[in-house]
Write an enzyme that holds these catalytic residues in place. Sequence first.
Site, PDB file in Angstrom:
ATOM      1  N   ASP A  44       3.359 -76.061  -0.261  1.00 35.61           N
ATOM      2  CA  ASP A  44       3.023 -74.628  -0.244  1.00 35.61           C
ATOM      3  C   ASP A  44       4.231 -73.765   0.114  1.00 35.61           C
ATOM      4  O   ASP A  44       4.500 -72.768  -0.581  1.00 35.61           O
ATOM      5  CB  ASP A  44       1.882 -74.370   0.741  1.00 35.61           C
TER       6      ASP A  44
ATOM      7  N   GLY B 161      -6.899 -72.616  -3.632  1.00 33.92           N
ATOM      8  CA  GLY B 161      -5.894 -71.849  -4.363  1.00 33.92           C
ATOM      9  C   GLY B 161      -5.250 -70.717  -3.595  1.00 33.92           C
ATOM     10  O   GLY B 161      -4.771 -69.752  -4.190  1.00 33.92           O
ATOM     11  N   LYS B 162      -5.198 -70.819  -2.257  1.00 31.59           N
ATOM     12  CA  LYS B 162      -4.564 -69.750  -1.469  1.00 31.59           C
ATOM     13  C   LYS B 162      -3.105 -69.553  -1.877  1.00 31.59           C
ATOM     14  O   LYS B 162      -2.657 -68.420  -2.039  1.00 31.59           O
ATOM     15  CB  LYS B 162      -4.633 -70.077   0.027  1.00 31.59           C
TER      16      LYS B 162
ATOM     17  N   LYS C 214       4.099 -68.411   5.434  1.00 35.65           N
ATOM     18  CA  LYS C 214       2.987 -69.324   5.685  1.00 35.65           C
ATOM     19  C   LYS C 214       3.364 -69.961   7.015  1.00 35.65           C
ATOM     20  O   LYS C 214       4.040 -71.000   7.044  1.00 35.65           O
ATOM     21  CB  LYS C 214       2.844 -70.380   4.585  1.00 35.65           C
TER      22      LYS C 214
ATOM     23  N   SER D 210     -11.128 -68.659  -7.754  1.00 31.07           N
ATOM     24  CA  SER D 210     -10.216 -69.485  -8.541  1.00 31.07           C
ATOM     25  C   SER D 210     -10.989 -70.566  -9.284  1.00 31.07           C
ATOM     26  O   SER D 210     -11.944 -71.141  -8.763  1.00 31.07           O
ATOM     27  CB  SER D 210      -9.144 -70.118  -7.647  1.00 31.07           C
TER      28      SER D 210
ATOM     29  N   GLY E  51      -2.708 -68.150   5.195  1.00 30.09           N
ATOM     30  CA  GLY E  51      -3.281 -68.969   6.248  1.00 30.09           C
ATOM     31  C   GLY E  51      -3.365 -70.432   5.877  1.00 30.09           C
ATOM     32  O   GLY E  51      -2.705 -70.894   4.937  1.00 30.09           O
TER      33      GLY E  51
END
Length: 223
Positions: free
Chosen positions: A52, A14-15, A37, A178, A119
Site C-alpha cells: 500500500d 480497495g482503500k 498511510k 468498489s 486508514g
Amino acid sequence: MKRVFVAGAHTDVGKTFVACGLVQAALAAGVSVEALKPVASGFDPDDWIDSDPGRLLRALGLPLTHEALEGITPWRFTAPLAPPMAARLEQRDLSLPAIADYCAARAAQSCADFFVIEGVGGLMSPIAEAATGLDLMGALKFPVVLVGGSYLGSISHTLTALETARAHGLTVAGVVVSQSRDPEAPAFLETLCEVQAFARDAPVFGAPLDDLTDWPPRLYEAL
C-alpha cells in the site's frame, strides 16, 4: 487545503485503490498533494514495491526509496495482523496519541492543496493499543471517504460503517463501492444502487475494477 481520511467498511475493499485514485485526480487537476498511510502491518521490508505505501508513492510520483517510505508510512510491522497485535510481537509501542499527533502535525505543516490519509482495515479495526481507526478519525476530524465492497454482505457492512461514522460526528464526504473480484459476487451495479438508496445525503460512487478514468475526478470535486 482539502483534507480527507480514506476509511474502509471492511478489510481489503480497495482503500488504497481509492486513495491512489484521489491522488491522481488531484494531480491531474494541477493540485499539489501529500498523502499518508501512517500505519501498515503485513509489511515485507524486502519486497514492498507493490505494498500500500509503495502504491501511494507511485501515485504521488515519488521515488520508491526508504526515505520516501519513511515519510509516508512511519509505523510498519511485519506480521499480517491488526497493527497493535503486530506491534506487540515486535515489542514496540503503538499509541493513538502518537499517531494522531503525527498526522495532525504533518497536515498542519504541509504546503499541499490536498492532504490524504489512508486508514487500516475496517472502520473499527484496531489501529493502536485500545484504539480503533474510528478513534483516529475522531481525533483528526477530517472529512471521510468511506470505501465499501460489492461482495455478499457488503451492503450491510457499508451502511453500518456509514451510520457509525455519522453517529460519532464525522462528516462522510463520499461513499465508494468498489467492484469485487469474486466472480460469484452479487451484481455490481445492483449493489451500488442499493447503497445509494440508503446513503441519504452522502454521494455514492461506483469504482469498477481497475478503472480510474471516471469516478476519481467526480469524487475529488465532491470533497
